[in-house]
Design an enzyme around this catalytic site. Structure first.
Site, PDB file in Angstrom:
ATOM      1  N   VAL A 270      -0.959   1.742  -1.456  1.00  0.00           N
ATOM      2  CA  VAL A 270       0.099   2.129  -0.539  1.00  0.00           C
ATOM      3  C   VAL A 270       0.874   0.893  -0.111  1.00  0.00           C
ATOM      4  O   VAL A 270       0.298  -0.183   0.024  1.00  0.00           O
ATOM      5  CB  VAL A 270      -0.509   2.821   0.693  1.00  0.00           C
ATOM      6  CG1 VAL A 270       0.578   3.346   1.601  1.00  0.00           C
ATOM      7  CG2 VAL A 270      -1.429   3.953   0.259  1.00  0.00           C
ATOM      8  N   GLU A 294      -4.693   8.409  -4.059  1.00  0.00           N
ATOM      9  CA  GLU A 294      -4.950   8.753  -2.667  1.00  0.00           C
ATOM     10  C   GLU A 294      -3.735   9.349  -1.984  1.00  0.00           C
ATOM     11  O   GLU A 294      -3.842  10.262  -1.181  1.00  0.00           O
ATOM     12  CB  GLU A 294      -5.319   7.487  -1.878  1.00  0.00           C
ATOM     13  CG  GLU A 294      -6.741   7.064  -2.010  1.00  0.00           C
ATOM     14  CD  GLU A 294      -6.965   5.732  -1.328  1.00  0.00           C
ATOM     15  OE1 GLU A 294      -8.003   5.132  -1.606  1.00  0.00           O
ATOM     16  OE2 GLU A 294      -6.122   5.271  -0.540  1.00  0.00           O
ATOM     17  N   ASN A 384      -6.769  -4.738   7.042  1.00  0.00           N
ATOM     18  CA  ASN A 384      -6.837  -3.274   7.142  1.00  0.00           C
ATOM     19  C   ASN A 384      -8.210  -2.744   6.725  1.00  0.00           C
ATOM     20  O   ASN A 384      -8.896  -2.089   7.483  1.00  0.00           O
ATOM     21  CB  ASN A 384      -5.761  -2.630   6.261  1.00  0.00           C
ATOM     22  CG  ASN A 384      -4.353  -3.012   6.696  1.00  0.00           C
ATOM     23  OD1 ASN A 384      -4.113  -3.325   7.859  1.00  0.00           O
ATOM     24  ND2 ASN A 384      -3.432  -3.013   5.760  1.00  0.00           N
TER      25      ASN A 384
END
Lengths: 506, 506
Positions: A270, A294, A384
């Protein structure tokens, strides 16, 4: 809200405000919430809970804190609000919120960075404690109490099964035509289980709705709020160069007979670079591609629209406002080309291996031997999390890692002598792509990898120094399988911490 | 040899000596050989090839070298002989031979340390070049040209498919009653493929024989030689303590409902500690266990004999001389309780996840945050390789890593501030066991893991210093997600290289 989306009579009786629902969450509870990459997360109860925590903590006494488990990243109204009031003791399995990150790196929040495919099974196995309550966004409740999933599925199937109690947020802002796009599979809670009979991204193996025992539902909250829908940056020159290199590489693999002409199912991480790669693929020569990934980003919608991509399977959307408008305006076109699954199926090792996923993921840094750090800044600070990158890189057919060669305006080289943390080992990293080119590590020993990575991928400002490290390591007296100078291997990171740059002082 | 084992008329015509067969292997060839943990490797042709190389190189000129790809480790007659004459340019995917290791660490042999489940697929995909010739030990050739596999299967199915030419060694020393114990599956060469319909270690999904096109076979060599059959050391006190801790842990998991009473299929690494753990399990309370693993060691035979274990699936034997005698004396008992499969099936990510393998593997060192180094001594020197540990640790239900708390008489702590190489990341390491106890890392943040590992598993001689590092790292100004002192993180290794001990000078 014009018309109710709550068609189950029993559950209609449990409608209440977000504030009332937030009162039903106990201090120290393990709370599962929906949400994956800023889609399908609860938007009202977490805000109300944060407000309740703020008031509670203002009184002094024992602080009110929860364990917060989600699908993946959420949004300011969830991770942001709860982290701001320091209401999260323990966070699983992925986050990308600045407040949350600050708490983690200040030692104020325990964060467990897990493979996204593992979370549901670990929860069902009881490895991390019993989930007390789940807060799940849905877009409707059917007469029989089954739920129409929202713009992400994530861990919702697992949370509904594992939690003692459930709070539902029914979000009338989500397009009702999402109904039918989901595929929820009930065969893999715990091993041993039967084979997952999915061999193509377009296969449907489950149900369109989430089963949900009405007696576990203690509150239903109606909302009308949008997902995070962050805008994408237009691809910059570096992203376009990276995308071009990937395209060239894939073409070469097809020409050499190492990939079929429609490739194998694509997984894409992403973010802006991933989106640029998708845009690049959309302009390339490939047709009839498939994706087993995903997240559906804007770039993937464009690929579906153009016919480059036939089918996209994912666990969540992560669209920009423009992307969302495109999707909603043309949902009848997209409906049968997108399947949303729970994340233990979208990221399942069994399926990544069987279908031969081509995994494309970003990274924070890699070292000259091909070890990849996806999570830690200078070895100590969490960015993250690993997300699903390990699911695909480890078990797929090809693992491609992409990164600009430098960060922070050149002060950081993405290629270092030794990574300060390892998320993907040398065994799992096959292809490296930066704006300078491709290093194909397949079948190479560590020393050969070093030469390929430095020469093909490193930024020219750092190439000489990397080669100097490598040469000196080869003559440093340690073993020559993976030459290192132990006292110097992390010195680039230390220099950055001390001076703000990996470059030596002039 | 009393009676021929070569029943195929065409292939009988290709019988020749090992020396003649070795002449058929070209310089610079990619050569696939059979062999896994010292079982089922060719025993005559490699020795003859080494002799040919020795003579060739004595004449000067371009050296004769091959790429050598096997199942896993072999024996002095293969890795040893070829490494001694420096005849191996490129070695894939695992070795444990001292001569081979020395060549690797001297920079004279390129070694690619791969997950054992990946090798067949990577070869079929053409990622590492085209295999020119395979040398495979079998125990007989049937009339139709199909082959009775030997005491290991390893990558033989893949090598026979991928090589242009094949040399067979037919070893009449191997017990002919091995016939029928194998299960060769032909459904997974390249993705996408159908689901592998195996859900229990006892399931048979394939054929008893290796298919082999007779026209590819250019030589058949008859041998009558034993496998490596290394003796096991009797379990020492440390191994017994480790085994006891594992037993206690597994009992606790069953009591807590996190494992069924017959557990889930067990995978066990190879070696003395692994064998001690199996002996411990055999004396524990468990019955009707199953094993889905790489290798059948002596301890597993004992478990089958006692009824602790119902079925063992593996890709190879690795027995001591005593173990081999026990096996041969009672082969009618063992025949239907052991299945030998190719290594891409014994180690398949799909199956490890589906069946919920309990993986138990050794290591070289781990760090306070749970990262595991299985392969490198002091970050630079290769020991053996990752083998199958990554296949099971990454995709199984529980990954247990076992190690004595110290090595080299206490000069090396197996637990260090930061590992000098990572083979299993923090995401994949769940349970640590040393002779001092168990650290259960499930659901713990890195700082909580550090406390558990130091307090429960570290050797008392190093505990204080580890805790001191951790405390200072927590106050060192970096992030508090994974606290480290970058300048000091590898200093224990450096001290060992300089002084021969990780302990500070008094």
């Amino acid at each position: 809200m014009s018309e109710t989306r709550i068609h189950c009579p029993i559950l209609r009786e449990r409608i209440m405000t977000a504030e009332q629902a937030a009162e039903l969450i106990s201090n120290n509870a393990i709370v599962g919430m929906s949400g994956f990459t800023g889609a399908g997360y609860p938007k009202a109860v977490p805000v109300a809970l944060a407000e309740r925590i703020r008031k509670h903590n203002a009184l002094g006494g024992e602080p009110f804190r929860i364990s917060l488990w989600t699908g993946a990243s959420t949004a300011p109204e969830l991770d942001g609000a709860l982290a701001e009031v320091n209401g999260v003791e323990h966070r699983i399995p992925f986050q990308s919120d600045p407040h949350c990150r600050n708490r983690i790196n200040a030692g104020e929040m325990d964060y467990v960075d897990m493979h996204l495919s593992d979370v549901a099974q670990f929860t069902a196995a009881g490895f991390m404690g019993k989930m007390n309550i789940a807060v799940i966004e849905v877009i409707g409740i059917r007469e029989d109490g089954s739920l129409i999933p929202s713009s992400s599925v994530g861990n919702n199937k697992a949370w509904i099964e594992q939690a003692d109690k459930i709070i539902l947020e029914v979000n009338s802002m989500q397009n009702l035509k999402l109904e039918g796009m989901h595929d929820i599979y009930y065969g893999t809670t715990l091993p041993p289980h039967a084979p997952v009979m999915l061999s193509h991204p377009a296969d449907r193996i489950g149900e369109k709705y989430l089963q949900c025992p009405a007696d576990k539902v203690i509150a239903v909250v109606e909302t009308h709020l949008t997902d995070r829908n962050s805008a994408f940056k237009a691809p910059d020159a570096v992203s376009v160069q990276i995308a071009d290199h990937i395209l060239e590489f894939l073409k070469k693999e097809v020409d050499a007979g190492r990939l079929p002409k429609e490739l194998l199912p694509i997984q894409s991480g992403v973010g802006n670079i991933a989106n640029a790669v998708l845009e690049g693929l959309n302009e390339g020569p490939f047709k009839n591609l498939t994706s087993y990934t995903e997240v559906i980003q804007d770039g993937m919608l464009k690929m579906l629209k153009s016919g480059t991509l036939d089918i996209a399977s994912a666990t969540a959307f992560s669209l920009s406002p423009d992307g969302l408008k495109e999707f909603n305006d043309n949902i009848d076109f997209y409906r049968d080309k997108i399947i949303l699954r729970q994340q233990d199926i979208s990221n399942h090792p069994e399926l990544a291996r069987r279908m031969g996923i081509i995994g494309m993921n970003g990274l924070i840094e890699l070292d000259i031997y091909g070890n990849v750090n996806s999570t830690h800044i200078m070895g100590t600070r969490m960015m993250n999390g690993i997300g699903g990158s390990g699911d695909f890189a480890r078990n797929g057919y090809l693992s491609i890692f992409v990164t600009p060669s430098v960060a922070k305006g050149g002060a950081i080289s993405s290629i270092v002598p030794m990574v300060s943390h390892v998320d993907h080992t040398e065994h799992d990293v096959k292809i490296i792509v930066t704006e300078y080119g491709v290093a194909d590590l397949r079948g190479l020993s560590p020393r050969k990898r070093a030469i390929a990575i430095i020469n093909n991928c490193a930024h020219p400002d750092y190439r000489e120094e990397l080669m100097d490290y490598f040469d000196r390591a080869c003559n440093g007296g340690g073993g020559l399988h993976t030459p290192h100078l132990l006292g110097e291997a992390l010195s680039w990171h230390q220099r950055y911490e001390e001076t703000g740059s990996m470059k030596p002082a002039k």
